[in-house]
Design a protein around this motif. Structure first.
Motif, mmCIF file in Angstrom:
data_model
loop_
_atom_site.group_PDB
_atom_site.id
_atom_site.type_symbol
_atom_site.label_atom_id
_atom_site.label_comp_id
_atom_site.label_asym_id
_atom_site.label_seq_id
_atom_site.Cartn_x
_atom_site.Cartn_y
_atom_site.Cartn_z
ATOM 1 N N UNK A 126 30.840 40.797 39.381
ATOM 2 C CA UNK A 126 31.374 41.705 39.981
ATOM 3 C C UNK A 126 30.620 42.517 40.737
ATOM 4 N N UNK A 127 30.970 43.051 42.001
ATOM 5 C CA UNK A 127 30.526 44.156 42.789
ATOM 6 C C UNK A 127 31.733 45.014 43.265
ATOM 7 N N UNK A 128 31.342 46.385 43.406
ATOM 8 C CA UNK A 128 32.421 47.385 43.872
ATOM 9 C C UNK A 128 32.909 46.977 45.158
ATOM 10 N N UNK A 129 34.001 47.174 45.537
ATOM 11 C CA UNK A 129 34.360 47.257 46.955
ATOM 12 C C UNK A 129 33.752 48.176 47.794
ATOM 13 N N UNK A 130 33.268 49.149 47.419
ATOM 14 C CA UNK A 130 32.279 50.079 48.322
ATOM 15 C C UNK A 130 31.106 49.181 48.833
ATOM 16 N N UNK A 131 30.869 48.055 48.391
ATOM 17 C CA UNK A 131 29.790 47.014 48.961
ATOM 18 C C UNK A 131 30.456 46.140 50.008
ATOM 19 N N UNK A 132 31.756 46.134 50.167
ATOM 20 C CA UNK A 132 32.353 45.223 51.148
ATOM 21 C C UNK A 132 31.877 45.409 52.623
ATOM 22 N N UNK A 133 31.524 44.296 53.280
ATOM 23 C CA UNK A 133 30.916 44.327 54.617
ATOM 24 C C UNK A 133 29.663 45.076 54.641
ATOM 25 N N UNK A 153 37.112 38.807 46.610
ATOM 26 C CA UNK A 153 37.230 38.019 48.015
ATOM 27 C C UNK A 153 35.931 38.776 48.786
ATOM 28 N N UNK A 154 35.839 40.086 48.802
ATOM 29 C CA UNK A 154 34.938 40.760 49.357
ATOM 30 C C UNK A 154 33.582 40.229 49.390
ATOM 31 N N UNK A 213 40.081 45.413 43.789
ATOM 32 C CA UNK A 213 41.007 46.772 44.308
ATOM 33 C C UNK A 213 40.931 47.191 45.791
ATOM 34 N N UNK A 214 40.548 46.211 46.521
ATOM 35 C CA UNK A 214 40.463 46.381 47.881
ATOM 36 C C UNK A 214 40.970 45.175 48.803
ATOM 37 N N UNK A 215 41.636 45.491 50.037
ATOM 38 C CA UNK A 215 42.136 44.423 50.625
ATOM 39 C C UNK A 215 40.763 43.668 51.397
ATOM 40 N N UNK A 216 40.872 42.308 51.775
ATOM 41 C CA UNK A 216 39.951 41.728 52.529
ATOM 42 C C UNK A 216 40.835 41.593 53.970
ATOM 43 N N UNK A 217 40.159 41.164 54.869
ATOM 44 C CA UNK A 217 40.678 40.833 56.207
ATOM 45 C C UNK A 217 41.670 39.565 56.049
ATOM 46 N N UNK A 218 41.563 38.693 55.007
ATOM 47 C CA UNK A 218 42.351 37.761 54.752
ATOM 48 C C UNK A 218 43.364 37.868 53.658
ATOM 49 N N UNK A 219 43.275 38.737 52.474
ATOM 50 C CA UNK A 219 44.239 38.797 51.561
ATOM 51 C C UNK A 219 44.365 40.094 50.961
ATOM 52 N N UNK A 220 45.500 40.446 50.565
ATOM 53 C CA UNK A 220 45.947 41.824 50.096
ATOM 54 C C UNK A 220 45.939 42.222 48.830
#
Length: 474
Positions: free
Chosen positions: A173-180, A232-233, A258-265
């Protein structure tokens, strides 16, 4: 096993002997067979018309002998059958909690207890910055700082052994804050931590990537360690990264955290109306699901929105899992699974693995074993016994049910379930591990069928990342 067979043979011999004597006696009695819809009752006892004195006829008549023998035969039969059956009755219906625990210990030597989600690897990063030399997993971490001071710590090898855990999916696991940003790098580092934890504790843990490997690890008395990528992020919108994760041993992907990606909600916006016009999966999201099928990697729908659950179930060619999600009918959290999805999950052949986080069980900070069992029974009722499992989420939760405080407590849960006469030993085996093994086997079967059909890797490219941190974005 030999003792059971001998008891069964004894029962058969006694039954045959009693039947022989009884039927021999009954042949001397009047006919009681139905005739024209009525029963011909035996006539009152009367002297036989045979020759001889009335005294002789009274003492020696078959009817008289039968009257004398019948109660004796019944008493002997009751004593013999009761004595032989009692061990079976005690075994199939254990009377005390300790006896039920004994049954569970036996069951878990036959079937691996498989937990779908544990966040220990993130605590290793959070507490000691992935410096594995500072983690003695073979010690009681409940007595070692900083683990002992944390409400988020529930796992070490002594407690895993006490809990009779046969296989554990560890979360990368990694936090959503690391997305992109650096989510891919962090995910690779967490996969590395899981692999090294297994290597450093090889006496107890072994990394596995298949059903056969899991079963072999259990046969050898080791805890099978599997990798699940949570969110998925972590892919960075790249199917190439997904394939790399699979090559490193990852065997499930949670489509969102706990965050959307560009391809899944994800599930976070479930009740605020922001998802009404957004599809659960984009075309790239559907490509992710199909590539997971092709690879032989489990599709995990925990954390996703209901819309995404339904889209994934319509897209997948293999069974899916909810690695740590409960029943929404009992706790109205968007992280839980609604009944219509549970019914479709049964049609899909998948499995929902019950978490122990109190906020998913009772929607507040307190819960008990009985509350967890209520979710298990609800999913069993709606989806069926073949579609429920366990995914506690230890080390990623800070509120646990009373009686399920850490990874040592799984036998207590199963023994409590066994109090319910509607739960058989076979049902317990399915919940503990057979259901997950069946789902995993089917996912591998789909992979093999697609390989024989020469299905090629998915080449679909996600929408370009416009971030200034991405190469080629301009």
């Amino acid at each position: 096993m030999q003792e059971k067979q001998e008891r069964a043979l004894d029962l058969q011999r006694v039954s045959s002997t009693i039947l022989y004597i009884w039927t021999t006696c009954l042949t001397e009695l009047p006919d009681v067979a139905p005739c024209n819809g009525t029963i011909r009752l035996p006539p009152p006892c009367e002297e036989s018309p045979s020759s001889g004195s009335s005294k002789d006829r009274s003492n020696n008549s078959p009817r008289r002998r039968c009257r004398v023998l019948a109660p004796i035969l019944l008493l002997v039969a009751a004593l013999l059958l009761g004595g032989l059956c009692l061990p079976f009755l005690l075994q199939t219906a254990p009377a005390t909690h300790e006896q039920r625990l004994h049954v569970i210990r036996r069951i878990l030597t036959e079937v691996p207890l498989i937990d779908g989600h544990n966040d220990l690897p993130w605590n290793v990063r959070k507490f000691v910055h992935n410096q594995l030399g500072e983690v003695n997993l073979s010690s009681d971490l409940g007595r070692v700082d900083p683990w002992a001071r944390s409400d988020w710590s529930h796992t070490d090898i002594p407690r895993l052994r006490a809990g009779l855990v046969g296989a554990q999916f560890w979360s990368a696991y990694v936090p959503c804050g690391a997305a992109q940003l650096n989510a891919v790098q962090l995910s690779l580092e967490q996969i590395d931590v899981i692999r090294r934890l297994a290597e450093m504790n090889a006496q107890h843990l072994t990394l596995v990537t298949s059903v056969s490997g899991l079963i072999e690890a259990h046969r050898q008395g080791k805890i099978a360690s599997l990798i699940g990528v949570e969110g998925g992020h972590s892919l960075g919108n790249s199917l190439g990264v997904l394939r790399t994760f699979y090559g490193l041993g990852a065997r499930y992907l949670t489509l969102t955290h706990a965050c959307d990606t560009s391809w899944a909600v994800c599930s976070v916006g479930e009740y605020n109306g922001t998802q009404d016009n957004v599809p659960g999966l984009s075309e790239f999201g559907k490509a992710v699901v199909r590539e997971l099928n092709r690879l032989g990697m489990l599709v995990d729908l925990s954390h996703v929105s209901t819309r995404t659950m339904r889209a994934a179930l319509q897209t997948t060619g293999a069974p899916v899992i909810f690695s740590h999600s409960a029943a929404r009918a009992l706790c109205n959290s968007s992280r839980n699974v609604p009944d219509d999805v549970l019914r479709n999950l049964a049609k899909n052949g998948g499995i929902a693995m019950i978490p122990f986080y109190t906020y998913f069980i009772t929607c507040n900070s307190t819960a008990t074993i009985k509350d967890v069992i209520a979710h298990i029974n609800h999913i069993r009722k709606v989806a069926g016994i073949d579609h429920v499992g366990i995914g506690a989420g230890f080390d990623g939760i800070n509120f646990t049910p009373t009686g399920l405080e850490d990874v040592s407590r799984y036998p207590q849960l199963l023994a409590t379930l066994l109090e319910d006469p509607t739960w058989s030993e076979e049902d317990i085996k399915k919940l503990a591990g057979l259901n997950l093994l069946r789902v995993f086997s089917k996912v591998e079967q789909v992979r093999d069928e697609w390989q024989r059909a020469a299905v090629l890797p998915v080449e679909k490219i996600s929408p370009p990342d416009s971030s200034a941190c991405a190469y080629g974005s301009s």
